[in-house]
Design a protein around this motif. Structure first.
Motif, PDB file in Angstrom:
ATOM      1  N   ARG A 183       4.140   6.924   0.985  1.00  0.00           N
ATOM      2  CA  ARG A 183       3.499   8.213   1.276  1.00  0.00           C
ATOM      3  C   ARG A 183       2.403   8.099   2.316  1.00  0.00           C
ATOM      4  N   PHE A 184       1.729   6.953   2.364  1.00  0.00           N
ATOM      5  CA  PHE A 184       0.620   6.788   3.301  1.00  0.00           C
ATOM      6  C   PHE A 184       0.480   5.318   3.644  1.00  0.00           C
ATOM      7  N   ASN A 185      -0.237   5.044   4.714  1.00  0.00           N
ATOM      8  CA  ASN A 185      -0.470   3.664   5.154  1.00  0.00           C
ATOM      9  C   ASN A 185      -1.697   3.127   4.431  1.00  0.00           C
ATOM     10  N   PRO A 186      -1.543   2.150   3.535  1.00  0.00           N
ATOM     11  CA  PRO A 186      -2.664   1.712   2.702  1.00  0.00           C
ATOM     12  C   PRO A 186      -3.588   0.676   3.361  1.00  0.00           C
ATOM     13  N   ILE A 187      -3.155   0.051   4.448  1.00  0.00           N
ATOM     14  CA  ILE A 187      -3.918  -1.054   5.021  1.00  0.00           C
ATOM     15  C   ILE A 187      -5.262  -0.577   5.541  1.00  0.00           C
ATOM     16  N   GLY A 188      -6.319  -1.171   5.005  1.00  0.00           N
ATOM     17  CA  GLY A 188      -7.669  -0.861   5.461  1.00  0.00           C
ATOM     18  C   GLY A 188      -8.285   0.392   4.870  1.00  0.00           C
ATOM     19  N   MET A 189      -7.608   1.059   3.944  1.00  0.00           N
ATOM     20  CA  MET A 189      -8.154   2.287   3.358  1.00  0.00           C
ATOM     21  C   MET A 189      -9.237   1.958   2.341  1.00  0.00           C
ATOM     22  N   ASP A 190     -10.375   2.615   2.449  1.00  0.00           N
ATOM     23  CA  ASP A 190     -11.472   2.385   1.502  1.00  0.00           C
ATOM     24  C   ASP A 190     -11.129   2.928   0.122  1.00  0.00           C
ATOM     25  N   ASN A 191     -10.434   4.053   0.077  1.00  0.00           N
ATOM     26  CA  ASN A 191     -10.092   4.680  -1.208  1.00  0.00           C
ATOM     27  C   ASN A 191      -8.634   4.440  -1.562  1.00  0.00           C
ATOM     28  N   PHE A 192      -8.119   3.257  -1.194  1.00  0.00           N
ATOM     29  CA  PHE A 192      -6.705   2.958  -1.397  1.00  0.00           C
ATOM     30  C   PHE A 192      -6.267   3.142  -2.846  1.00  0.00           C
ATOM     31  N   GLU A 193      -6.986   2.518  -3.793  1.00  0.00           N
ATOM     32  CA  GLU A 193      -6.541   2.551  -5.188  1.00  0.00           C
ATOM     33  C   GLU A 193      -6.546   3.971  -5.737  1.00  0.00           C
ATOM     34  N   GLU A 194      -7.566   4.742  -5.382  1.00  0.00           N
ATOM     35  CA  GLU A 194      -7.627   6.128  -5.854  1.00  0.00           C
ATOM     36  C   GLU A 194      -6.432   6.920  -5.349  1.00  0.00           C
ATOM     37  N   GLU A 195      -6.094   6.735  -4.071  1.00  0.00           N
ATOM     38  CA  GLU A 195      -4.968   7.450  -3.488  1.00  0.00           C
ATOM     39  C   GLU A 195      -3.644   6.950  -4.069  1.00  0.00           C
ATOM     40  N   ALA A 196      -3.549   5.631  -4.252  1.00  0.00           N
ATOM     41  CA  ALA A 196      -2.301   5.052  -4.735  1.00  0.00           C
ATOM     42  C   ALA A 196      -1.983   5.483  -6.155  1.00  0.00           C
ATOM     43  N   ARG A 197      -3.008   5.659  -6.976  1.00  0.00           N
ATOM     44  CA  ARG A 197      -2.774   6.015  -8.377  1.00  0.00           C
ATOM     45  C   ARG A 197      -2.262   7.440  -8.542  1.00  0.00           C
ATOM     46  N   LYS A 198      -2.335   8.232  -7.510  1.00  0.00           N
ATOM     47  CA  LYS A 198      -1.794   9.582  -7.593  1.00  0.00           C
ATOM     48  C   LYS A 198      -0.276   9.545  -7.729  1.00  0.00           C
ATOM     49  N   THR A 199       0.345   8.512  -7.162  1.00  0.00           N
ATOM     50  CA  THR A 199       1.781   8.286  -7.323  1.00  0.00           C
ATOM     51  C   THR A 199       1.971   6.837  -7.722  1.00  0.00           C
ATOM     52  N   PRO A 200       2.316   6.543  -8.977  1.00  0.00           N
ATOM     53  CA  PRO A 200       2.492   5.154  -9.409  1.00  0.00           C
ATOM     54  C   PRO A 200       3.435   4.407  -8.492  1.00  0.00           C
ATOM     55  N   SER A 201       3.154   3.128  -8.314  1.00  0.00           N
ATOM     56  CA  SER A 201       3.959   2.285  -7.429  1.00  0.00           C
ATOM     57  C   SER A 201       5.421   2.337  -7.813  1.00  0.00           C
TER      58      SER A 201
END
Length: 331
Positions: free
Chosen positions: A298-316
């Protein structure tokens, strides 16, 4: 005919040449050891099915196992410096089933892989008999059918039953074990028919590593550290660092096939820009270049400060599973 050892011709620095043991691969190797041993202790031929999502390294696992058998390598089985496992070279037949494979042409494909001079000669019954004659000749210790999900059709269960019946007929010959490799949808055949029921030894499914599972991430980071050292870059890139490893794991969906593609592309970008290692910006660009073909990202996670918060919106993996459910059953 495609060779399972085709990657032997790859460049020396190809990341596909690097194999790192994981808990899953060691479990598969143990089951394959059991498969090859049971043929020596019984008069029955057995089979195994290694299933999992695309690009999880299923074929690579078999390739590595055959390589270790050729070398007599049992290092992955060593416990406290000793093991009872013995590995011998395996005379194998490898067949990658083509898309749209049906019962009427699986025999001819198998004959072609066996080197038959006229694999399409005769009806499917005669072709099947020639396959069995070749197996009974003792030429093979193991037959491997890859891409078996290409046998699954949206037609009636009867079609699926016939495919399973043909495979079980090969086991009935008792000449050698059979290994099946494919996507998870082939489980439909294994679970819904009487022909293969009881003929397959238990085999663990290959599942992607999860970025939010501590055990998975410890292992994934260790794999990244090994691959980092195999990049042939002037300096290490620190790929095994925990936060970066999580982001990379999320980007590739925990699948080693996609990881190899990503790191290979990132290395090329780094060399073009004369970087000594894979920097965060390089990795981010590599993900951006690759993600067009990764519908689940859904999004490019590399270097994101809020990566985990964004990632948890859609489980891996959830996006990938949803996408798979929406597609037809054919590859």
């Amino acid at each position: 005919m495609k060779d399972i050892f085709l990657d032997d011709d790859a460049p020396d620095e190809a990341l596909g040449r690097t194999f790192v043991d994981t808990e899953q691969t060691r479990a598969v190797f143990r089951r394959l050891d059991a498969l090859m041993e049971v043929r020596r202790t019984t008069n029955h031929a057995w089979g195994v099915a290694l299933l999992g999502p695309a690009r999880c390294g299923k074929t690579s696992i078999f390739r590595e196992y055959l390589t270790r058998c050729n070398e007599g390598n049992v290092q992955d089985r060593m416990e406290n410096g000793a093991t009872d496992a013995v590995r011998r070279p395996i005379r194998h037949l490898y067949l990658e089933l083509e898309p749209q494979t049906r019962l009427m042409n699986i025999a001819s494909q198998t004959l072609e892989a066996m080197g038959d001079p006229d694999p399409t000669f005769g009806d499917k019954g005669q072709q099947g008999n020639r396959v069995i004659e070749n197996l009974e000749s003792g030429l093979y210790d193991l037959v491997i059918f890859d891409e078996v999900h290409n046998l699954v059709d949206t037609d009636t269960l009867r079609v699926e039953q016939k495919a399973a019946q043909w495979l079980s007929r090969l086991l009935d010959v008792r000449a050698c074990p059979i290994a099946l490799i494919g996507y998870e949808r082939f489980a439909d055949i294994l679970e819904r028919n009487e022909f293969l029921e009881g003929r397959l030894l238990p085999m663990p499914r290959i599942v992607p590593h999860r970025w939010d599972d501590p055990g998975d991430m410890e292992e994934f980071a260790a794999v990244l550290s090994v691959l980092d050292s195999e990049l042939s870059m002037p300096t290490l890139s620190g790929l095994g660092e925990v936060s970066l490893a999580r982001q990379i794991c999320y980007a590739v969906g925990g699948r080693f096939g996609l990881l190899e593609k990503l790191l290979t592309h990132a290395r090329q970008l780094a060399r073009e820009r004369r970087h000594s290692c894979l920097t965060r910006p390089i990795l981010r660009q590599a993900v951006e270049d690759c993600r067009a073909g990764w519908k689940s990202l859904r999004f490019n996670p590399i270097g994101m400060d809020n990566f985990e918060e964004e990632a948890r919106k859609t489980p891996s993996g959830e996006a990938e599973r949803s996408s798979s459910r929406g597609r037809g059953r054919r590859k």
